[in-house]
Design an enzyme around this catalytic site. Structure first.
Site, short mmCIF file in Angstrom:
data_model
loop_
_atom_site.label_atom_id
_atom_site.label_comp_id
_atom_site.label_asym_id
_atom_site.label_seq_id
_atom_site.Cartn_x
_atom_site.Cartn_y
_atom_site.Cartn_z
N ILE A 57 1.11 -1.15 0.03
CA ILE A 57 0.05 0.08 -0.04
C ILE A 57 0.91 1.20 0.01
O ILE A 57 1.91 1.20 0.70
CB ILE A 57 -1.00 0.07 1.24
CG1 ILE A 57 -1.84 -0.99 1.26
CG2 ILE A 57 -1.74 1.27 1.31
CD1 ILE A 57 -2.31 -1.51 2.70
N VAL A 61 1.74 9.49 3.45
CA VAL A 61 2.45 10.64 3.35
C VAL A 61 2.99 11.04 2.00
O VAL A 61 3.38 11.95 1.67
CB VAL A 61 3.44 10.55 4.47
CG1 VAL A 61 2.99 11.14 5.97
CG2 VAL A 61 4.39 9.45 4.45
N GLU A 65 2.83 13.80 -0.54
CA GLU A 65 4.09 14.34 -1.18
C GLU A 65 3.94 14.37 -2.60
O GLU A 65 4.43 15.53 -3.35
CB GLU A 65 5.14 13.41 -0.94
CG GLU A 65 6.37 13.68 -1.44
CD GLU A 65 7.17 15.29 -1.10
OE1 GLU A 65 7.89 15.79 -1.79
OE2 GLU A 65 6.79 15.71 0.03
#
Length: 142
Positions: A57, A61, A65
């Site tokens: 997965i 974050v 990004e």
């Protein structure tokens, strides 16, 4: 009109490089208004080795990004080359769908407020026609 960018043009604009360049292509943009990026997610991404070996997965974050980098492309098109766009925070972040190997992740970023030194953009990442992540992303120009 609709403008596109391939990976070599993106690499000229963004300071990021392997393994941290998370936008493969720009499908269209309007200066200071919006940009749509594309990230092809494959099992070869280095982060999948550890997140997770049996159930790959894409980390939230890194989705965030990828949205931030897409927004940065829009800003870099418009500033002095000696300046740097720095991620300064995110609000109203929601993760809704998993991003997995084989997905095409569409990264849509729209300008909310952009001033000479700070800005806020709204980012929405979608996979398989579903929202994976949405956020208001703040940045500074230094």
């Amino acid at each position: 009109g609709e403008k596109t960018m391939g990976i070599n043009q993106i690499r000229e604009i963004l300071p990021h490089s392997y393994p941290f360049l998370l936008v493969d292509k720009v499908l269209g943009y309007e200066e200071r208004q919006w940009v749509i990026g594309l990230k092809n997610v494959t099992i070869n991404e280095p982060f999948f080795q550890g997140h997770y070996p049996k159930e790959p997965i894409m980390p939230g974050v890194l989705i965030l990004e990828a949205l931030a980098q897409t927004g940065a492309i829009m800003i870099y098109k418009d500033i002095d080359p000696s300046q740097l766009v720095v991620f300064a925070g995110a609000d109203k972040v929601k993760f809704r769908s998993r991003v997995v190997p084989g997905d095409q992740m569409f990264l849509e970023v729209r300008a909310k407020t952009i001033r000479s030194k700070v800005g806020v953009v709204r980012g929405v990442a979608t996979v398989r026609g579903e929202i994976a992540c949405e956020a208001d992303i703040k940045f500074m120009i230094v």
